[in-house]
Design a protein around this motif. Sequence first.
Motif, PDB file in Angstrom:
ATOM      1  N   MET A   1      10.039 -20.317 -17.826  1.00 15.04           N
ATOM      2  CA  MET A   1       9.198 -19.294 -17.211  1.00 15.04           C
ATOM      3  C   MET A   1       8.186 -19.934 -16.268  1.00 15.04           C
ATOM      4  N   ARG A   2       7.628 -21.115 -16.658  1.00 15.16           N
ATOM      5  CA  ARG A   2       6.668 -21.802 -15.802  1.00 15.16           C
ATOM      6  C   ARG A   2       7.341 -22.275 -14.507  1.00 15.16           C
ATOM      7  N   ALA A   3       8.569 -22.823 -14.629  1.00 14.62           N
ATOM      8  CA  ALA A   3       9.288 -23.275 -13.440  1.00 14.62           C
ATOM      9  C   ALA A   3       9.602 -22.103 -12.517  1.00 14.62           C
ATOM     10  N   ALA A   4       9.939 -20.966 -13.083  1.00 17.11           N
ATOM     11  CA  ALA A   4      10.225 -19.789 -12.258  1.00 17.11           C
ATOM     12  C   ALA A   4       8.991 -19.347 -11.495  1.00 17.11           C
ATOM     13  N   GLN A   5       7.805 -19.456 -12.145  1.00 21.67           N
ATOM     14  CA  GLN A   5       6.567 -19.099 -11.448  1.00 21.67           C
ATOM     15  C   GLN A   5       6.285 -20.067 -10.301  1.00 21.67           C
ATOM     16  N   LEU A   6       6.510 -21.362 -10.543  1.00 20.41           N
ATOM     17  CA  LEU A   6       6.235 -22.347  -9.500  1.00 20.41           C
ATOM     18  C   LEU A   6       7.197 -22.209  -8.318  1.00 20.41           C
ATOM     19  N   LEU A   7       8.465 -21.875  -8.611  1.00 24.34           N
ATOM     20  CA  LEU A   7       9.468 -21.766  -7.553  1.00 24.34           C
ATOM     21  C   LEU A   7       9.509 -20.387  -6.914  1.00 24.34           C
ATOM     22  N   GLY A   8       8.884 -19.429  -7.587  1.00 27.55           N
ATOM     23  CA  GLY A   8       8.895 -18.070  -7.040  1.00 27.55           C
ATOM     24  C   GLY A   8      10.247 -17.400  -7.159  1.00 27.55           C
ATOM     25  N   VAL A   9      10.980 -17.671  -8.248  1.00 28.33           N
ATOM     26  CA  VAL A   9      12.290 -17.066  -8.475  1.00 28.33           C
ATOM     27  C   VAL A   9      12.308 -16.470  -9.877  1.00 28.33           C
ATOM     28  N   HIS A  10      13.411 -15.783 -10.176  1.00 30.12           N
ATOM     29  CA  HIS A  10      13.569 -15.236 -11.519  1.00 30.12           C
ATOM     30  C   HIS A  10      13.910 -16.364 -12.484  1.00 30.12           C
ATOM     31  N   TRP A  11      13.548 -16.178 -13.769  1.00 35.45           N
ATOM     32  CA  TRP A  11      13.755 -17.280 -14.713  1.00 35.45           C
ATOM     33  C   TRP A  11      15.225 -17.609 -14.924  1.00 35.45           C
ATOM     34  N   THR A  12      16.134 -16.610 -14.765  1.00 35.90           N
ATOM     35  CA  THR A  12      17.553 -16.927 -14.914  1.00 35.90           C
ATOM     36  C   THR A  12      18.054 -17.810 -13.784  1.00 35.90           C
ATOM     37  N   THR A  13      17.388 -17.739 -12.619  1.00 40.24           N
ATOM     38  CA  THR A  13      17.786 -18.606 -11.506  1.00 40.24           C
ATOM     39  C   THR A  13      17.524 -20.067 -11.830  1.00 40.24           C
ATOM     40  N   VAL A  14      16.506 -20.334 -12.625  1.00 44.23           N
ATOM     41  CA  VAL A  14      16.193 -21.709 -13.013  1.00 44.23           C
ATOM     42  C   VAL A  14      17.365 -22.315 -13.790  1.00 44.23           C
ATOM     43  N   TYR A  15      17.956 -21.534 -14.689  1.00 43.51           N
ATOM     44  CA  TYR A  15      19.093 -22.046 -15.458  1.00 43.51           C
ATOM     45  C   TYR A  15      20.298 -22.288 -14.560  1.00 43.51           C
ATOM     46  N   ARG A  16      20.511 -21.427 -13.593  1.00 44.50           N
ATOM     47  CA  ARG A  16      21.629 -21.645 -12.679  1.00 44.50           C
ATOM     48  C   ARG A  16      21.411 -22.896 -11.839  1.00 44.50           C
ATOM     49  N   LEU A  17      20.176 -23.124 -11.353  1.00 47.79           N
ATOM     50  CA  LEU A  17      19.881 -24.336 -10.587  1.00 47.79           C
ATOM     51  C   LEU A  17      20.076 -25.577 -11.443  1.00 47.79           C
ATOM     52  N   ARG A  18      19.643 -25.512 -12.686  1.00 44.74           N
ATOM     53  CA  ARG A  18      19.783 -26.669 -13.579  1.00 44.74           C
ATOM     54  C   ARG A  18      21.253 -27.000 -13.796  1.00 44.74           C
ATOM     55  N   LYS A  19      22.083 -25.935 -14.021  1.00 45.04           N
ATOM     56  CA  LYS A  19      23.514 -26.172 -14.245  1.00 45.04           C
ATOM     57  C   LYS A  19      24.164 -26.781 -12.997  1.00 45.04           C
ATOM     58  N   ARG A  20      23.821 -26.274 -11.804  1.00 42.92           N
ATOM     59  CA  ARG A  20      24.382 -26.820 -10.572  1.00 42.92           C
ATOM     60  C   ARG A  20      23.982 -28.278 -10.373  1.00 42.92           C
ATOM     61  N   PHE A  21      22.739 -28.630 -10.728  1.00 46.73           N
ATOM     62  CA  PHE A  21      22.280 -30.012 -10.554  1.00 46.73           C
ATOM     63  C   PHE A  21      22.964 -30.943 -11.541  1.00 46.73           C
ATOM     64  N   LEU A  22      23.160 -30.496 -12.799  1.00 52.32           N
ATOM     65  CA  LEU A  22      23.836 -31.347 -13.771  1.00 52.32           C
ATOM     66  C   LEU A  22      25.291 -31.569 -13.400  1.00 52.32           C
ATOM     67  N   ASP A  23      25.925 -30.546 -12.788  1.00 51.31           N
ATOM     68  CA  ASP A  23      27.314 -30.706 -12.358  1.00 51.31           C
ATOM     69  C   ASP A  23      27.423 -31.645 -11.154  1.00 51.31           C
ATOM     70  N   ASP A  24      26.415 -31.620 -10.275  1.00 51.37           N
ATOM     71  CA  ASP A  24      26.434 -32.450  -9.068  1.00 51.37           C
ATOM     72  C   ASP A  24      24.995 -32.894  -8.791  1.00 51.37           C
ATOM     73  N   PRO A  25      24.550 -34.039  -9.361  1.00 51.35           N
ATOM     74  CA  PRO A  25      23.133 -34.447  -9.286  1.00 51.35           C
ATOM     75  C   PRO A  25      22.726 -34.974  -7.920  1.00 51.35           C
ATOM     76  N   VAL A  26      22.747 -34.111  -6.926  1.00 52.36           N
ATOM     77  CA  VAL A  26      22.257 -34.443  -5.591  1.00 52.36           C
ATOM     78  C   VAL A  26      21.318 -33.334  -5.162  1.00 52.36           C
ATOM     79  N   ALA A  27      20.489 -33.646  -4.166  1.00 54.49           N
ATOM     80  CA  ALA A  27      19.470 -32.689  -3.747  1.00 54.49           C
ATOM     81  C   ALA A  27      20.086 -31.430  -3.130  1.00 54.49           C
ATOM     82  N   SER A  28      21.237 -31.604  -2.434  1.00 54.56           N
ATOM     83  CA  SER A  28      21.821 -30.437  -1.774  1.00 54.56           C
ATOM     84  C   SER A  28      22.359 -29.416  -2.767  1.00 54.56           C
TER      85      SER A  28
END
Length: 506
Positions: A1-28
């Motif tokens: 919830m804190r990360a969602a507030q800092l990024l200005g997105v919904h909290w479920t988006t944080v989990y999707r971003l985390r999953k995408r980064f773990l699958d491909d750990p690059v900034a893009s």
Amino acid sequence: MRAAQLLGVHWTTVYRLRKRFLDDPVASAVSPRPPGRKDGSKRLEPKLEEIISDVLTNWLPRKRELAHPLSDVHMEVRRICRKLRIGAPSRNTVSRRWERHKDVMAAQLANDPNALIPPGHLTSEIPLEIVQIDHTQADVFVVDEIHRKPIGRPWLSVAIDVATRCVVAIYLSMERPNAATVALLLTRVVLPKEPWLSAIGSDVSWPMYGIPLSLHLDNAAEFKSRALRAGCSEYGITLTYRPVGRPHFGGHIERMNRTLMDRLRGVPGATGNSVKGRKERKPEKYAALTLAEFERWLVLEVAQRYHHSEHRGLMGATPYSVWQALTQSALVQVLPNDPDIQLRFLVQFLPMAIRTIQSDGLTLFYIHYWHPIFAAWRVARKKVYVRYHPEDLSRVFVSANGKDYVEARYADLRRPRISLWEQREVRRILRSQGQPSVSESLIFRTLEQQRDLVAKAVSSTRIAKHSRERTTNVLPLPAWTPAALEAAPEPIDYSKPAIPYHAEIW
């Protein structure tokens, strides 16, 4: 919830971003996605947008108050697209344009209160585009085939095509309309009528049939059955219901019913359109037609009289001629001339019951049915879906998954064909006689006795009729007595032809 507030997105988006980064750990991997389609942008082709806009702007204002404007607008758009041979938009797409159009109209009316929509009426130029269905209790008493005694007033179900004013189907029954009534009526609308007309002993021409685009119905329970909605959805038939308490939205079918009831006034046992004086007239006393005879009378009335009579709503043309003219310019969708396809359509709309397979097969309405596949279904302890034809219980259609049906016949193939109405009538007779239980053998034994009685009654009536005809051709003999012979002044001279001679005519 804190990360969602800092990024200005919904909290479920944080989990999707985390999953995408773990699958491909690059900034893009967590870079922002390209934005989607902007609000208000149009995804339809310009031609379709133009058609919908023209229907809402030019066609709709010419119509009077409609029961379901959205359904009518969607059907008009489909008609134009079919004519232009392009794909039609979905109902939801038209609905969104319809909502925006209403907002625009509301704004225009707010600025100009006199900009009212001009009146119009329900019209159609395509055969079977709009088919109205309704029931009415016939204003005539019918008699039974055995004792020729009144059994009541039958129910008549009628389907009329708005474009041509043709009656595309009728159904007659002594039972109150139900889901089975609507199913059988609809099958007569869609399938050719020659088999039915041949079965009732009529050879009239009735070429009106096909798959309707829309059914206009009232809010009766039989028009909202699960079988009807599922079957219509399968074949692309739209169901449109009238507003509650506003029967004028079904004016075409209401006027057709009144026309048929007016024609009944000269039929023996007719009750008339008014209840005033009905007790004094006692119409049931003069009833003479059986249900089958009344059905043949209706077929002649509709197919040979009504269809070939001038119609005021058609500018003096006949419904038959309008049907012939419009079906040449507009194609009517019909089922292929394949018995399997037509049977599949019939099964789709038949009433359904749920049963289980027992050791002696399937039991429905105290009648046993059998099919070899029942043995496997009984081992699996499956509940099966049974569809039956109320006019013919000699076969049923059974499915374990609700899609693939097999045809099951009587377990005892010696049993005669029986209708659901006959089966219920036999059960009523048995119960009135005090029978403690009803069985299959008892039902068919009673039915055979009734049919034998009908056959003997018909034979006796024919013999009595011929006897009366012979009696009317016999001249009466003079009442000769011995006293009259003694009082004769002289013997009769048979050589003189002037004397009349009395003789029997054989």
